[in-house]
Structure formats: structure tokens, C-alpha cells
Design a protein around this motif. Structure first.
Motif, PDB file in Angstrom:
ATOM      1  N   ASP A   1       2.663  -1.784   6.564  1.00 51.72           N
ATOM      2  CA  ASP A   1       1.517  -2.689   6.669  1.00 51.72           C
ATOM      3  C   ASP A   1       0.399  -2.265   5.718  1.00 51.72           C
ATOM      4  N   ARG A   2      -0.766  -2.879   5.876  1.00 53.88           N
ATOM      5  CA  ARG A   2      -1.848  -2.686   4.915  1.00 53.88           C
ATOM      6  C   ARG A   2      -2.330  -1.245   4.850  1.00 53.88           C
ATOM      7  N   ARG A   3      -2.204  -0.505   5.930  1.00 49.68           N
ATOM      8  CA  ARG A   3      -2.662   0.880   5.898  1.00 49.68           C
ATOM      9  C   ARG A   3      -1.508   1.855   5.665  1.00 49.68           C
TER      10      ARG A   3
ATOM     11  N   ALA B   1      -4.268  -3.888  -3.827  1.00 45.18           N
ATOM     12  CA  ALA B   1      -4.198  -2.465  -3.525  1.00 45.18           C
ATOM     13  C   ALA B   1      -5.565  -1.803  -3.529  1.00 45.18           C
ATOM     14  N   PHE B   2      -6.428  -2.191  -4.479  1.00 45.39           N
ATOM     15  CA  PHE B   2      -7.667  -1.432  -4.637  1.00 45.39           C
ATOM     16  C   PHE B   2      -8.897  -2.167  -4.149  1.00 45.39           C
ATOM     17  N   ARG B   3      -8.935  -3.492  -4.251  1.00 44.15           N
ATOM     18  CA  ARG B   3     -10.142  -4.193  -3.819  1.00 44.15           C
ATOM     19  C   ARG B   3     -10.052  -4.542  -2.354  1.00 44.15           C
ATOM     20  N   GLN B   4      -8.860  -4.928  -1.899  1.00 40.85           N
ATOM     21  CA  GLN B   4      -8.732  -5.359  -0.516  1.00 40.85           C
ATOM     22  C   GLN B   4      -8.020  -4.311   0.323  1.00 40.85           C
ATOM     23  N   SER B   5      -7.770  -3.168  -0.264  1.00 38.40           N
ATOM     24  CA  SER B   5      -7.086  -2.035   0.367  1.00 38.40           C
ATOM     25  C   SER B   5      -5.917  -2.475   1.241  1.00 38.40           C
TER      26      SER B   5
END
Lengths: 329, 471
Positions: free
Chosen positions: A76-78, A291-295
Motif C-alpha cells: 500500500d501507500r506506506r 512517490a514523492f509529492r503524494q507519498s
């Protein structure tokens, strides 16, 4: 040791650099000395000594991150919970993300072919003409500009100002449109054509590269071959089809595949000119955004994986073509 | 939370007039100010700040022990020339403690901070422009260290409880507030208004009536009531989210606004749709926009920094933008109630919700708990720093120790009074509080598509709702 590991001032950094160079020379010296010293070293040991360190670094710095990225694309996102193929499903089903894939495919279909074609055309036309050097320099110049710089230049070319009151056009293209009595046009805003206006920038930059390589290849065709053909009475067009193109085939493949790989990774142009807005985003730009702006590590990794999957067949084709052309020789 | 409730009750009771009164009062102040010394020596302000700096109280930093010769690295999104007043205001701290401050600004701050923390190379101090980013970094990387007790005590003393809350993640206090800005402003030209005989509107309906009046007065169609621009490179679209938030506070009220921020109502809730429709009534109205720039679509390609400038040549009359837009006017433009440009408070829509004020701010978070870093954090919450920095211009701290005389322009004074006004209902910028995927992601990009591609309201809201992270 402390000084070398945490160099802060310019002086410290210089010392660190000198130390690194000495270390490199020393290691290489020992290596060369050791390889040369005993007379009958098994060849696998020599191979290992030279290729081993590079292979280890590649494994650590390239292969391992690649595998980690693919692994991460299933989370997932994290990067904590396993989500299976959810990220890829999102890529295939979300309208916005699907348009990112479609845009990338459009880029890869158009840029290599157009840049190679224009480069080849140009190389043939200026070959042995009296102004060859100047003509080549002109088309090669954009190569010297960074992609961000090129994007800023073209942003000005496309700049839009409405045709009201006493507003002056800044953009070259819109000024030409106004001179021709047309309405100014929002080149970067109106889809789907805005993607093509971005593509033009990359072609502008890459044509010089194609031209240089192909021009060198054309010059490498032996004179007696072209002379013999000419004695046989071929026309210009026949010469091009039957002598020039087959003669530079390996160079053509290299140019096409190199530009194709570069196109897949295109990022600077989209980011500088539209930021991926107005439906112009491509995979590399979307990867950075996710990846970097919306982590969103998972989706970012999935996009990177797709990029990887798209590059692989091109690299395989490139290698195979090179091998075939070597067999011919 | 109690503080918020009190404010709300007070705001409802105070109904309407308070802000207007306040505006009038400030205006009067400012006329005297600019007549005297106010306007002229704004550029000399930084110098004065440094002089006064020598006199700061060094005692609080002694308890951190021997920290002389240490270095604090500060990472921020504030770039030249706005960095100089900060660097100047750090000087007294260096003189007191012998700790030097390395200032590093980046236009890629939001992305790079995450990269640096994940790569194990964070700065000592970061100036977070968004509480949402602070939350993301605290929860995802765990590298931010909680604020030291001294800093927490200072924040309790000088700042309101809601400001402390923005720097708190999951019950732990991390980041002290630093500067703030007020977004609920409409820039206009007082002289152009006077010439045309227009009055500053005090209700939303008056504002729309004024817009219609301007349309009627300028049948040629070259002069429009509003000008707008949302292009901001990588961050394109954020100005439309500000519009949305200001209107959301006015049509749905602060409570629904809070639910919206916390995703207790979906993003495509009817209340949000109403707000978007209200914004569309202005931004998507061909007759109202886009003065001196083009049609509705031109809003998308117009850089926000330049979007308000047509006010100066009379192509448009109103431009909704935050207090910091004061810095964007060309040199020589007088920002004053009787000058070339000034701003009025974006009027309320629904009396029930009083006078909402939308704002944002910056927060000081630390990635190191070494004594010299903590001493610096304490300095950044002190009255000494706040007043020194304010003297450099373009700085509005929501800090009760601020001496208003240090503020450099009338808009900063007006903003500071709005921020410290107990009658006003203050709310923090929603997109800065929402998760990054929405607040700095789809909310921006979908609102950009809303303007640029004329994407329908419902589609925009559905797309943002769909992107809200599940966890």
C-alpha cells in the motif's frame, strides 16, 4: 577517518577527493600487480578479479533496488500492507492513470520514428554539401541544451495571450497566428493535441543526436560500394534504399532504440511545461508525483515497474540486433 | 477545541459588523501610519531589526549548556529575496549562543524533504508550510522529534490552542507555529473604485451586484470585474482550492468545514457541491473573468503571481488572493487604503456562520533533539525573534507577543488583527490539512481540469473523493 566521512568545508572535501583517488589508484595497482605476478593464474580468477567488484556493485546498486521496487509495488501507500495487484488494477481502471499509460505509448510511438527519420533525412541531404559543418552544427545545437532549458524555451514559443485590448502576444506561434488573422491558441491546454506539442520539443532535441550518429555511419560506407553502384547506374532514391539504409542498419537500430528508451523515461519536459496537468502526464512524471509529492510509495513503485517492463523488450531487441549484425561481419 | 467553540459562539453573537468595523479602524490607523514613517522605510526595516537585535535576552539559552560552535541546518521553501529577513533575524541568536544557522531554501521542498528523511539525511529544522505534510512525515517516517518542553511552554503562553493543534500529531506536540497569512482577501484598486463610484461590498450579494454593475458599465467586454490565475508550476491549481475553502466556510459553516477536512463527509457531499457551484458562479462566468487576460480557460495558464496585475491598468477590478500577494505588486505600487491597491475582506454569504477567516501558516519541526537545535527552536518561538523578523517585512506571526508597530505594511497589520480577533472564526487552509494525495494532489489537479478542460462539477468531486487514501 572522521574528517573523511563528514567533510563540510571545501578544503575537507578536496582532501576527501584526493584520498579517494589515492585509494582507487592503490587498489587498482595492487590488483594489476597481483594479477600479473604469478605466471599461471587460472583465467576465471582474473575474470573474477576484474568483473567481480563491478558485478557486486551492480547487484547492490541496481539489481537489488529493482527487485525491491517490484516487491514494493505490491504494497500500500506506506509500504506496510500487502495489497496484491491493487496498484496495477488502479493503473488499469482509473481514467486519469490510464491516460498516463496511453500518453507514454503515444510518446514512444512517435518520438523515435520522427527523430530518426528527420535525422536520417537531414544527414543524407547535407552529406558532402559545401555547408555541411554549419548545417550539422545548427541541428546539433539543441542537444547541448538541457531538457528543462528546452522546455522553458518552448513554453515561450507556445505562450498564449488573449486577443483582447492591447495585449501583445509573447509566444512566437501565437504571434504568427495573429499575423495570419487567426485566433491565438492555447497550445499547452487543449487536449489531446497538447501532448503532441510537448512531443515536438523532444524531437527537436533528439534529431541532432540521430543525425550525428547516422551521418557518421553514412560516411563509413566504403566509397567503392557507392562508386560501383553509381557505375551500375542507380538513381538517388535507389542508392538510398539499397545502399545507404542497409549499410547503416546497425546504426539505425541503435539510434531508434536509444531514443525509444530515452522517450520512455521522459520527465523533464512534461514536468516543466505542464506539470502533468491538462491530461499530458506520462509514466515517469506520474511516478515522481505519486512517490514523492503524494507519498504513495506503492503506486509509485507500480509505475516504476511498468516503466521497467516497457524498457525490457526494447533492450532485448537492441542486443539481438547487435548480435545479428556482428554475426554478419 | 473549547477555544474554537467559544470563538464560534462569539462570532455568531457578534454577527456581521465586527470585521467591517475592524477594517474601518485599521484603515484609519494605516492612513496615519503611511503619512508618517510607515511606507517610506520599509526597506530599511531589516536594518533596524538587526540593530534592535543586539539587545535580546540571552538567558533562556544558557540552560542548554555549552553549545558554542555548533551548527543548526534549517530547510525551508522560502527562497531569496524573502530569505534575508530570516537570516538577519537569526543573527542575534548566533551572537548570544555561538550557534550558527545554515539556511537552505528549495523550490522542491515538499518532495525533497520526504526524500531526505527517507534517505537518512534530514535537516535539523524544517519549516513546514503544511500541517498535512508534517503529519505525513511523522506518521510515515517517524523521524520528527517532539518539541522540547520549553518550546511547548512558550507555545502555550503565546499562541492560541488551535494553532498549537495544527502542530500536534496523534496527541504529541511536534511543531511550533511560526508565521501566518490570511487568505480571505479581495485585492482591488481604491482609486479605480472611487473613480467609477463603486463601494467596497460588505455582503456576497453586494459583491455579485457590483460584478454585474461592472459588466454593465463596460459593454465592450474588454474590462471584466474579476481577474484570476492558477498556474504555479508543479503546484498549479492551489489558488482554486483557496477559493473553494473560503466559500465552503461561508456556505456550509465551520463545523461542516471541519468534517470535510477530516473526511467525515465525502468529498462529493452536496455541501461541497454547493460551494463549488458558488465558486463556479464567479470563476466560470465568461462575463466576470478574466479581465485583461482572456477567457475562463486562460485562468489555467495565467501565473498566479501576475494574475492580479491587470487591476493596475484597469482591465479588472477584483482579485481574490491572500495577504502575501502584497509582495507581488511591482515596485512603486502603494499598498494602502487610499493608495494604488488594497484588499477588502471577502464578504460572508450566510449570516449564520459569522465572519469566517481562512488562513495558513508555517511550522517549525525538528529532526534532532540535540541541545543547540532545541535552543534554536526556543528562539524561534520567542518574542525577540518574532519582533525582529516582523521588522524585516512580510511576516505575520499569530503570536501574542508581537508588537504591531513592527509590522511593515497595512495589509500585514490588517491580517494580524484578523488573526488575533476573537470574534472571527479562523480556519486553517483545508488542502494543507488534508492528506497529501488529496490536498497537494487531486484537489489541485482536478480543480485545474475544472477550469482548463471545463470538467463538470460532479466529475471533479467524484474523482477527488475516489483518491482519498483509505488508511
Amino acid at each position: 577517518m572522521d574528517l573523511l566521512l563528514s567533510a563540510d568545508s571545501t578544503g575537507d572535501k578536496l582532501i576527501t577527493m584526493v584520498a579517494a583517488i589515492i585509494l582507487f589508484v592503490a587498489v587498482m595497482g595492487v590488483l594489476l600487480f597481483a594479477v600479473d605476478r604469478p605466471r599461471n593464474v587460472p583465467s576465471w580468477l582474473v575474470f573474477l578479479a576484474f568483473v567481480g567488484p563491478a558485478a557486486l556493485l551492480l547487484l547492490w546498486g541496481l539489481i537489488r533496488p529493482a527487485i525491491l521496487t517490484i516487491y514494493q509495488s505490491f504494497f500500500d501507500r506506506r509500504g506496510e500492507t500487502f495489497v496484491g495487484l491493487d496498484n496495477f488494477v488502479a493503473l488499469a481502471t482509473s481514467n486519469d492513470l490510464r491516460s498516463v499509460l496511453v500518453n507514454t505509448i503515444i510518446w514512444v510511438l512517435i518520438v523515435p520514428v520522427a527523430a530518426t527519420f528527420l535525422g536520417l533525412l537531414y544527414a543524407v541531404v547535407v552529406d558532402r554539401s559545401p555547408v555541411e559543418a554549419l548545417a550539422k552544427a545548427l541541428i546539433f545545437l539543441p542537444m547541448a541544451i538541457s531538457l528543462v532549458g528546452a522546455s522553458i524555451i518552448w513554453r515561450f514559443v507556445y505562450e498564449y495571450k488573449a486577443d483582447i485590448g492591447d495585449i501583445q502576444q509573447i509566444g512566437l506561434l501565437n504571434q504568427i497566428l495573429v499575423w495570419l488573422g487567426q485566433e491565438p491558441y492555447q497550445f499547452l491546454l487543449n487536449g489531446p493535441w497538447n501532448t503532441f506539442f510537448l512531443i515536438v520539443v523532444f524531437i527537436w532535441v533528439q534529431t541532432g543526436f540521430a543525425m550525428t550518429i547516422l551521418s557518421a555511419a553514412i560516411k563509413a560506407i566504403p566509397d567503392d560500394v557507392t562508386e560501383a553502384a553509381r557505375l551500375d547506374g542507380v538513381t538517388g532514391m535507389q542508392m538510398f534504399r539499397h545502399i545507404t539504409v542497409p549499410g547503416i542498419r546497425p546504426a539505425l537500430v541503435v539510434v531508434l532504440t536509444t531514443i525509444a528508451i530515452g522517450t520512455l523515461k521522459v520527465f523533464d519536459i512534461v514536468r516543466t511545461m505542464t506539470g502533468g496537468n491538462y491530461g499530458t502526464s506520462v509514466v515517469a512524471n506520474e511516478f515522481y508525483t505519486q512517490a514523492f509529492r503524494q507519498s504513495n510509495a506503492g503506486l509509485g513503485a507500480a509505475l516504476a515497474t511498468i516503466l521497467f517492463v516497457l524498457v525490457v523488450p526494447i533492450v532485448v531487441y537492441n542486443v539481438r540486433q547487435m548480435r545479428i549484425s556482428e554475426d554478419v561481419r | 477545541m473549547r477555544n474554537r467553540l467559544n470563538r464560534r459562539v462569539a462570532a455568531a453573537a457578534g454577527a456581521g459588523i465586527s470585521i467591517t468595523m475592524l477594517l474601518a479602524a485599521c484603515g484609519a490607523d494605516q492612513i496615519e501610519g503611511s503619512g508618517g514613517s510607515g511606507g517610506g522605510d520599509a526597506s530599511g526595516g531589516a536594518g533596524t531589526g538587526v540593530d534592535a537585535a543586539a539587545e535580546i535576552d540571552c538567558a533562556p539559552y544558557e540552560e542548554f549548556g555549552d553549545i558554542e560552535g555548533e551548527e543548526v541546518s534549517l530547510y525551508t521553501s522560502i527562497l531569496a529575496p524573502e530569505d534575508q529577513p530570516y537570516i538577519d533575524a537569526f543573527q542575534p541568536f548566533t551572537e548570544c549562543t555561538g550557534v550558527s544557522v545554515t539556511y537552505e531554501g528549495s523550490s522542491e521542498f515538499e518532495a525533497q524533504l520526504l526524500v531526505r528523511t527517507q534517505a537518512g539525511n534530514p535537516p535539523d529544522i524544517a519549516l513546514f508550510p503544511q500541517p498535512g505534510l508534517l503529519q505525513t512525515i511523522v506518521r510515515d517516517t517517524g523521524t520528527v522529534v517532539p518539541a522540547p518542553d520549553q518550546v511547548e511552554a512558550a507555545v502555550d503562553e503565546f499562541y492560541g490552542e488551535d494553532w498549537k493543534n495544527y502542530g500536534t500529531v496523534d496527541g504529541e506536540f511536534y511543531a511550533a507555529p511560526n508565521s501566518a497569512n490570511v487568505k480571505s482577501f479581495v485585492w482591488y484598486s481604491p482609486s479605480a473604485f472611487e473613480e467609477a463610484g463603486y463601494e467596497v461590498p460588505e455582503t456576497w450579494d453586494e459583491m455579485l451586484a457590483l460584478s454585474d454593475q461592472i459588466v454593465a458599465d463596460n459593454p465592450g467586454g474588454e474590462i471584466k470585474p474579476w481577474c484570476a490565475g492558477i498556474e504555479s508550476g508543479d503546484a498549479t491549481g492551489w489558488t482554486t482550492t483557496d477559493w473553494m475553502e473560503d466559500v465552503m466556510l461561508r456556505t456550509a459553516g465551520p463545523d461542516v468545514y471541519d468534517q470535510w477536512v477530516n473526511h467525515e463527509i465525502p468529498f462529493n457531499d452536496p455541501a461541497v457541491a454547493t460551494a463549488l457551484e458558488t465558486v463556479g458562479g464567479i470563476l466560470k462566468n465568461e462575463e466576470y473573468v478574466n479581465g485583461g487576460i482572456g477567457g475562463v480557460q486562460s485562468i489555467a495558464s495565467q501565473a498566479f503571481q501576475e494574475a492580479g496585475l491587470p487591476i493596475l491598468d484597469g482591465s479588472c477590478f477584483m482579485h481574490r488572493q491572500a495577504s502575501f500577494y502584497a509582495a507581488n505588486w511591482p515596485d512603486g505600487t502603494e499598498v494602502a487604503e487610499d493608495g494604488d491597491v488594497f484588499a477588502f475582506y471577502l464578504p460572508p454569504i450566510n449570516e449564520e456562520f459569522g465572519n469566517p477567516v481562512l488562513g495558513a501558516g508555517e511550522f517549525v519541526g525538528a529532526f534532532s533533539d540535540e541541545p543547540h537545535v532545541q535552543a534554536f527552536q526556543l528562539y524561534m518561538t520567542s518574542e525577540d525573534f518574532i519582533n525582529n523578523r516582523a521588522a524585516g517585512g512580510q511576516f505575520i506571526p499569530p503570536h501574542s507577543g508581537l508588537d504591531v508597530a513592527n509590522l511593515q505594511n497595512p495589509i500585514d497589520e490588517l491580517s494580524a488583527e484578523l488573526l488575533n480577533d476573537e470574534e472571527a472564526t479562523f480556519r486553517f487552509d483545508a488542502s494543507d490539512l488534508m492528506p497529501g494525495a488529496v490536498g497537494a494532489g487531486t484537489f489541485w489537479s482536478e480543480m485545474t481540469a475544472w477550469i482548463a478542460e471545463d470538467k463538470a462539477d460532479a466529475e471533479v468531486l467524484d474523482a477527488i473523493e475516489a483518491s482519498w487514501p483509505a488508511s
